[in-house]
Design an enzyme around this catalytic site. Structure first.
Site, short mmCIF file in Angstrom:
data_model
loop_
_atom_site.label_atom_id
_atom_site.label_comp_id
_atom_site.label_asym_id
_atom_site.label_seq_id
_atom_site.Cartn_x
_atom_site.Cartn_y
_atom_site.Cartn_z
N ARG A 144 7.80 3.43 5.42
CA ARG A 144 6.87 3.73 4.34
C ARG A 144 5.42 3.69 4.84
NH1 ARG A 144 7.38 3.13 -0.86
NH2 ARG A 144 5.95 1.37 -1.06
N CYS A 157 4.46 -0.08 -12.39
CA CYS A 157 4.95 1.08 -13.12
C CYS A 157 6.15 0.65 -13.95
CB CYS A 157 5.28 2.25 -12.19
SG CYS A 157 6.47 1.87 -10.89
N ASP A 181 -0.20 -3.70 -6.23
CA ASP A 181 0.77 -2.90 -6.98
C ASP A 181 2.13 -3.18 -6.37
OD1 ASP A 181 1.13 -0.64 -9.02
OD2 ASP A 181 2.14 0.20 -7.26
N ALA A 208 0.77 -1.24 0.00
CA ALA A 208 0.00 0.00 0.00
C ALA A 208 0.81 1.29 0.00
CB ALA A 208 -0.96 0.00 1.19
#
Length: 493
Positions: free
Chosen positions: A273, A366, A315, A245
């Site tokens: 993070r 990405c 992700d 996340a």
């Protein structure tokens, strides 16, 4: 300024006595940019330090000259002879010595080490200039990357889109009714045609200090990064997992879509993070996020607290090769690194598909590499026959690679779309979930009927009563490695 006690993360940063705080901060931003955590500007402004302008300038210049610095350092064996040194710190120090002020600020052991190599570094730079037939180091630089719009998402948890537009107009921003040409003046913007609440501003528009941003009403987020949550689109009151996340922009986007109802379980293995996620999502006004410092692979899909999770956004860590617009260069990705990343991504995707009630899983990276994108999706489909791909964002013009039968169902974003590089795939369950099958079997047992043969869909726990299917997790990993390394007899570990 110098000091000996200030540090960002004691488990990552080695504290060098009297090292310039500027170098430590710049190195941290470099590490986070390379890890695809954001742009140089956004990561610098997120730091709680007084020298943000100086850090931004040094980091940007170090990235601009990175290829030259790497070649020079390699020629002198500074890094090779000192492998324990943090490469990002060497990068910013060598930049200042050769391309910046001509000296290294502060003191410390690492400065003394670099200065010992100064004659060799300067000789290597001279040789590099002669090799390319130039006299100015600026002539060694790659062409400037294409200037992309500055994207932002209006956060309806703080302010409605009409009010955001009204506030922007009052502050002198210009809403264009005829698109956003590349030469549009700073301050011009459009409402995005693909994703609700996304605004695209002309390159050069600086929003970081604007009150809409500092209050959380406007969130600086690349348009492509907004696609995954929009494609997942969990309904109100849903139970959702954001598997990897941090730093939290996608998490707050999910919360906004759900209007702060339901629950979002947000996981990240990095405590620092995750702390940033909690800060950013609090500023965004979220109230339905349960965050945990935990590796997603260690989360038990069969735990009772996740029994109603029907939506997962995954992700995972990737090469960051789609972030060239942030770094000014393509992220390096060796075949061995791509193999390692793809194996982890496949394992995480398999894990996401094992939650018993899950209906939809969005997988995104990405990255521009098919090894991390279509190859991983292909292997996951082979090992999870109860899932298929749905058509993600039908209005998006650029799709996955045509060489894969499911390619047109996926999304690929790039500078051609005036965004960062991104890949998105939507997994949808086609067969009843395991919990539904159990209910049906109980009903059949009560009526005297024998249940149908049980078919395992698990990537890690096949049915002990049924032979493991050919598309098990192990064979799928082998298939993935063969795709990545078709000529290797035994793929490298």
């Amino acid at each position: 300024s110098t000091q000996s006690t200030w540090e960002y993360r004691s488990d990552v940063v080695t504290v060098f006595q009297e090292m310039s705080e500027l170098y430590r901060a710049s190195a941290l931003v470099l590490d986070r940019v390379e890890a695809c955590h954001g742009s140089v500007k956004s990561l610098t402004l997120a730091l709680d330090i007084p020298q943000k302008g100086a850090v931004l300038a040094l980091t940007s210049q170090a990235l601009k000259y990175k290829e030259c610095i790497v070649q020079v350092v390699k020629s002198t064996r500074l890094a090779a002879d000192n492998p324990a040194e943090r490469q990002s710190l060497l990068l910013v120090m060598v930049h200042d010595l050769l391309f910046g002020s001509g000296k290294i600020s502060g003191g410390g052991r690492l400065k003394r080490l670099v200065m010992a190599y100064e004659p060799a570094l300067r000789a290597a730079l001279t040789a590099l200039l002669q090799k390319h037939g130039v006299s100015d180091p600026k002539d060694l630089l790659a062409p400037e990357p294409v200037a992309l719009p500055r994207h932002a998402r209006a956060n309806q948890l703080r302010m409605s889109l009409p009010l955001v537009l009204q506030r922007l107009a009052a502050d002198g921003f210009i809403l264009s009714a005829s698109g956003l040409p590349e030469d549009a003046p700073a301050g011009t913007f459009v409402v995005d045609e693909h994703i609700p609440h996304v605004l695209s501003f002309a390159p050069g528009t600086d929003l970081h200090a604007h009150e809409l941003v500092t209050s959380g009403a406007l969130i600086l987020q690349d348009k492509a990064s907004c696609i995954p949550a929009h494609v997942l689109s969990p309904p109100l009151h849903a139970q959702v997992i954001d598997a990897c996340a941090a730093p939290g922009n996608k998490t707050s986007h999910l919360a906004a879509i759900m209007e702060n109802t339901g629950r979002i379980f947000a996981f990240d293995a990095d405590a620092t993070r995750l702390s940033l996620l909690r800060s950013l999502t609090a500023r965004a006004g979220t109230t339905n996020i349960v965050s945990s410092v935990m590796n997603f692979l260690s989360v038990d899909p069969n735990a009772s607290e996740y029994s109603q999770v029907e939506y997962v956004l995954l992700d995972p860590s990737c090469s960051g090769s789609g972030m060239a617009h942030c770094t000014g260069q393509r992220a390096e990705a060796t075949p061995k690194r791509l193999q390692s990343l793809a194996a982890f991504q496949f394992k995480a995707l398999c894990h996401a598909l094992q939650f018993p009630a899950v209906k939809r899983v969005v997988y995104s990276t990405c990255s521009v590499h098919q090894e991390e994108n279509e190859h991983v999706v292909s292997a996951a489909l082979a090992s999870n026959p109860d899932f298929e791909l749905g058509l993600a964002l039908p209005t998006w013009p650029h799709r996955g690679l045509d060489s894969f039968p499911f390619g047109p169902l996926c999304i690929r974003a790039s500078a051609e779309d005036r965004t960062g590089g991104f890949f998105v795939a939507l997994f949808q369950r086609t067969a009843p979930s395991p919990s539904s099958r159990k209910k049906r079997r109980r009903r059949k047992k009560g009526s005297g009927e024998l249940p149908a043969a049980k078919r395992s869909t698990s990537c890690s726990e096949p049915d002990p009563q049924t032979p493991a299917p050919a598309s098990s997790c192990t064979s799928a990993i082998d298939s993935l490695r063969r795709l990545l390394y078709p000529t290797a007899t035994v793929p490298p570990e």
